[in-house]
Every structure is written in structure tokens, then in C-alpha cells.
Design a protein around this motif. Structure first.
Motif, PDB file in Angstrom:
ATOM      1  N   VAL A  92       0.852  -1.189   0.000  1.00  0.00           N
ATOM      2  CA  VAL A  92       0.000   0.000   0.000  1.00  0.00           C
ATOM      3  C   VAL A  92       0.887   1.239   0.000  1.00  0.00           C
ATOM      4  O   VAL A  92       1.943   1.257   0.646  1.00  0.00           O
ATOM      5  CB  VAL A  92      -0.931   0.018   1.231  1.00  0.00           C
ATOM      6  N   GLN A  93       0.476   2.253  -0.714  1.00  0.00           N
ATOM      7  CA  GLN A  93       1.257   3.489  -0.790  1.00  0.00           C
ATOM      8  C   GLN A  93       1.490   4.071   0.600  1.00  0.00           C
ATOM      9  O   GLN A  93       0.576   4.148   1.427  1.00  0.00           O
ATOM     10  CB  GLN A  93       0.543   4.517  -1.663  1.00  0.00           C
ATOM     11  N   LEU A  94       2.710   4.487   0.863  1.00  0.00           N
ATOM     12  CA  LEU A  94       3.071   5.037   2.160  1.00  0.00           C
ATOM     13  C   LEU A  94       2.785   6.535   2.221  1.00  0.00           C
ATOM     14  O   LEU A  94       2.896   7.240   1.211  1.00  0.00           O
ATOM     15  CB  LEU A  94       4.557   4.786   2.440  1.00  0.00           C
ATOM     16  N   VAL A  95       2.439   6.994   3.397  1.00  0.00           N
ATOM     17  CA  VAL A  95       2.217   8.427   3.599  1.00  0.00           C
ATOM     18  C   VAL A  95       3.556   9.149   3.463  1.00  0.00           C
ATOM     19  O   VAL A  95       4.571   8.723   4.012  1.00  0.00           O
ATOM     20  CB  VAL A  95       1.610   8.702   4.989  1.00  0.00           C
ATOM     21  N   ALA A  96       3.549  10.260   2.728  1.00  0.00           N
ATOM     22  CA  ALA A  96       4.787  10.998   2.454  1.00  0.00           C
ATOM     23  C   ALA A  96       4.640  12.457   2.870  1.00  0.00           C
ATOM     24  O   ALA A  96       3.530  12.952   3.110  1.00  0.00           O
ATOM     25  CB  ALA A  96       5.142  10.908   0.972  1.00  0.00           C
ATOM     26  N   ILE A 101       8.657  12.311   0.085  1.00  0.00           N
ATOM     27  CA  ILE A 101       9.474  11.311   0.762  1.00  0.00           C
ATOM     28  C   ILE A 101       8.618  10.594   1.795  1.00  0.00           C
ATOM     29  O   ILE A 101       8.029  11.236   2.677  1.00  0.00           O
ATOM     30  CB  ILE A 101      10.694  11.965   1.453  1.00  0.00           C
ATOM     31  N   PRO A 102       8.510   9.266   1.738  1.00  0.00           N
ATOM     32  CA  PRO A 102       7.721   8.536   2.737  1.00  0.00           C
ATOM     33  C   PRO A 102       8.188   8.846   4.154  1.00  0.00           C
ATOM     34  O   PRO A 102       9.375   8.889   4.439  1.00  0.00           O
ATOM     35  CB  PRO A 102       7.971   7.066   2.365  1.00  0.00           C
ATOM     36  N   ASN A 103       7.225   9.058   5.057  1.00  0.00           N
ATOM     37  CA  ASN A 103       7.554   9.398   6.435  1.00  0.00           C
ATOM     38  C   ASN A 103       8.364   8.312   7.126  1.00  0.00           C
ATOM     39  O   ASN A 103       9.097   8.591   8.080  1.00  0.00           O
ATOM     40  CB  ASN A 103       6.278   9.669   7.230  1.00  0.00           C
ATOM     41  N   VAL A 104       8.236   7.082   6.652  1.00  0.00           N
ATOM     42  CA  VAL A 104       8.976   5.985   7.268  1.00  0.00           C
ATOM     43  C   VAL A 104      10.484   6.194   7.147  1.00  0.00           C
ATOM     44  O   VAL A 104      11.258   5.685   7.970  1.00  0.00           O
ATOM     45  CB  VAL A 104       8.551   4.636   6.630  1.00  0.00           C
ATOM     46  N   SER A 196      12.106   4.513  -2.635  1.00  0.00           N
ATOM     47  CA  SER A 196      12.646   5.737  -2.029  1.00  0.00           C
ATOM     48  C   SER A 196      13.867   5.361  -1.201  1.00  0.00           C
ATOM     49  O   SER A 196      13.833   4.382  -0.449  1.00  0.00           O
ATOM     50  CB  SER A 196      11.591   6.406  -1.140  1.00  0.00           C
ATOM     51  N   VAL A 197      14.923   6.136  -1.349  1.00  0.00           N
ATOM     52  CA  VAL A 197      16.202   5.809  -0.707  1.00  0.00           C
ATOM     53  C   VAL A 197      16.682   6.995   0.120  1.00  0.00           C
ATOM     54  O   VAL A 197      16.591   8.149  -0.335  1.00  0.00           O
ATOM     55  CB  VAL A 197      17.276   5.457  -1.762  1.00  0.00           C
ATOM     56  N   ARG A 198      17.162   6.703   1.312  1.00  0.00           N
ATOM     57  CA  ARG A 198      17.796   7.729   2.152  1.00  0.00           C
ATOM     58  C   ARG A 198      19.243   7.334   2.399  1.00  0.00           C
ATOM     59  O   ARG A 198      19.506   6.252   2.907  1.00  0.00           O
ATOM     60  CB  ARG A 198      17.078   7.862   3.494  1.00  0.00           C
ATOM     61  N   ILE A 199      20.162   8.209   2.023  1.00  0.00           N
ATOM     62  CA  ILE A 199      21.585   7.963   2.259  1.00  0.00           C
ATOM     63  C   ILE A 199      22.052   8.940   3.332  1.00  0.00           C
ATOM     64  O   ILE A 199      21.931  10.154   3.169  1.00  0.00           O
ATOM     65  CB  ILE A 199      22.427   8.142   0.978  1.00  0.00           C
ATOM     66  N   THR A 200      22.558   8.407   4.422  1.00  0.00           N
ATOM     67  CA  THR A 200      23.046   9.234   5.525  1.00  0.00           C
ATOM     68  C   THR A 200      24.563   9.144   5.572  1.00  0.00           C
ATOM     69  O   THR A 200      25.122   8.041   5.667  1.00  0.00           O
ATOM     70  CB  THR A 200      22.450   8.768   6.863  1.00  0.00           C
ATOM     71  N   GLY A 201      25.220  10.301   5.511  1.00  0.00           N
ATOM     72  CA  GLY A 201      26.674  10.342   5.511  1.00  0.00           C
ATOM     73  C   GLY A 201      27.233  10.926   6.797  1.00  0.00           C
ATOM     74  O   GLY A 201      26.493  11.154   7.761  1.00  0.00           O
ATOM     75  N   PRO A 202      28.521  11.177   6.834  1.00  0.00           N
ATOM     76  CA  PRO A 202      29.155  11.778   8.013  1.00  0.00           C
ATOM     77  C   PRO A 202      28.534  13.119   8.380  1.00  0.00           C
ATOM     78  O   PRO A 202      28.015  13.830   7.527  1.00  0.00           O
ATOM     79  CB  PRO A 202      30.624  11.941   7.576  1.00  0.00           C
ATOM     80  N   ARG A 203      28.558  13.449   9.673  1.00  0.00           N
ATOM     81  CA  ARG A 203      28.018  14.693  10.220  1.00  0.00           C
ATOM     82  C   ARG A 203      26.521  14.835   9.961  1.00  0.00           C
ATOM     83  O   ARG A 203      25.989  15.944   9.884  1.00  0.00           O
ATOM     84  CB  ARG A 203      28.772  15.905   9.664  1.00  0.00           C
TER      85      ARG A 203
END
Length: 217
Positions: A92-96, A101-104, A196-203
Motif C-alpha cells: 500500500v502506498q506510504l504516507v509521504a 518522501i515517505p515518512n517511514v 525511495s532511498v535515504r543515504i546518511t553520511g558523516p556529520r
């Protein structure tokens, strides 16, 4: 007999004052140039860092493509009718948020968010690790988290009225029948999926990627 010329002495003082003023102006200009160069270098470094994180995110897109291929955990159409948390898949489509961007993906710690039907979706697939240039990858400080959601308002088999889908030949009027076969609309309904992709880097730097696709039946 030698005579003193007071006006000449005064002129020499004026020249010294003008030289001091010119030196101050040159010093201020040099400081401004140095600051401008530092700002430019900082901006260029940020752009390069962002591009690197975008490249890191391609790992998630590659994995999703593999999961949807034959033999993958999301290959069967029947499997896609329900949630598969282990593969970070929501039927099911995610809430964004306002940016789509999906809230998840916006939560800290364990991922969890609602879909548009009001149910809670909690993906359990492990985050992926990125590789920072010049490191072995083990301590890169880059994590990649992704979710896949089917653009439907309920679980179950995809159908018109329930899911977003690609146009079929019956939805297009006009001269489309004269198009080459490779460019004609599809004859079967294909549900649309979004990754949907989230990339978290340094700082704490974060970059988000998103793409939609269909799965040939």
C-alpha cells in the motif's frame, strides 16, 4: 644661502598618508579574495560530497532490481499483493511529506510509518553500508535505507480504481494504432511501484533518491 620650503614637507606627509590608504585598500581586497576562494572551495566540496552520496544510493536501486527479478523475494506477483517487511516492501502506498518522501524514511532509529490506509508499516530489512572514498568501507559512516511501496490504496491484487497503473491500449485514442509496436501502449495493466532511498553520511548529511517503475508480468 639655503631656504626652507614648508610646503614641500607638507606634500611629503600627504604622499605617506595616501600610501597608507592604498595599502589598507589592498589588504581589504586580499582578505575578500581569500574569503571568496574559501567559500568556493567549500561549496565545491559539498557538491562533490553530495554526488558521492547519490552514487552510493545506486546500491539500493540495484538491489531492488535484483529482488524483482526471477528468483528474487519480490519476483512473484502473488507476493506483491501483501506487505513483505523483510524486503522493505509495502503493498500500500506510504504516507509521504510535501516533498514526496515517505515518512517511514524520516524517522530516527527503527523505521516505522503509516500507509494511506491508516495501517502501520515497519520494514525490517537491514540498512546497507556505503563505501567512503579512501576507506575500507567498514567505518565509512554511510548508511543506506530504502523502502518500496506499491501505489495502491489497499492490499490484494492490483486493479483499476485501487492502484496507479500504466496506460493500456484501451486507454489511448487517436492514431496510436499507427505507431510502431515498440512504442504502442501496453495491452496489460501494470501496477506502479516506487522506491525511495535515504543515504546518511558523516556529520548527519542526508540525501534522498526516488524512482518509480513497473514490473513486467
Amino acid at each position: 644661502m639655503m631656504k626652507n620650503h614648508p610646503s614641500a614637507a607638507r606634500q611629503e606627509g600627504v604622499v605617506l598618508l595616501l600610501c597608507l590608504i592604498v595599502l589598507v585598500v589592498l589588504l581589504a581586497g586580499g582578505v575578500a579574495v581569500i574569503r571568496s576562494m574559501n567559500t568556493s572551495l567549500f561549496a565545491a566540496g559539498n557538491i562533490a560530497f553530495k554526488r558521492d552520496l547519490v552514487n552510493q544510493g545506486e546500491q539500493a536501486l540495484s538491489k531492488v532490481t535484483t529482488d524483482f527479478k526471477a528468483g528474487g523475494p519480490l519476483a512473484a506477483t502473488s507476493t506483491l499483493a501483501t506487505n513483505v517487511p523483510a524486503s522493505n516492501y509495502s503493498a500500500v502506498q506510504l504516507v509521504a511529506n510535501a516533498s514526496g518522501i515517505p515518512n517511514v524514511l524520516l524517522t530516527t532509529g527503527a523505521a516505522s510509518g503509516a500507509d494511506i490506509s491508516g495501517a502501520t508499516f515497519t520494514p525490517t530489512g537491514a540498512d546497507m553500508s556505503g563505501v567512503l572514498a579512501g576507506t575500507s568501507g567498514a567505518a565509512s559512516g554511510i548508511t543506506i535505507r530504502y523502502v518500496i511501496d506499491r501505489l495502491c490504496n489497499a492490499t490484494g491484487a492490483a486493479s483499476i480504481g485501487k492502484c496507479a497503473y500504466t496506460p493500456s491500449s484501451g486507454d489511448v485514442a487517436g492514431g496510436s494504432s499507427q505507431l510502431p509496436a515498440s512504442k504502442r501502449p501496453l495491452t496489460t495493466l501494470l501496477a506502479v511501484y516506487r522506491v525511495s532511498v535515504r543515504i546518511t553520511g558523516p556529520r548527519g548529511t542526508q540525501v534522498f533518491l526516488q524512482s518509480s517503475f513497473t514490473k513486467p508480468e
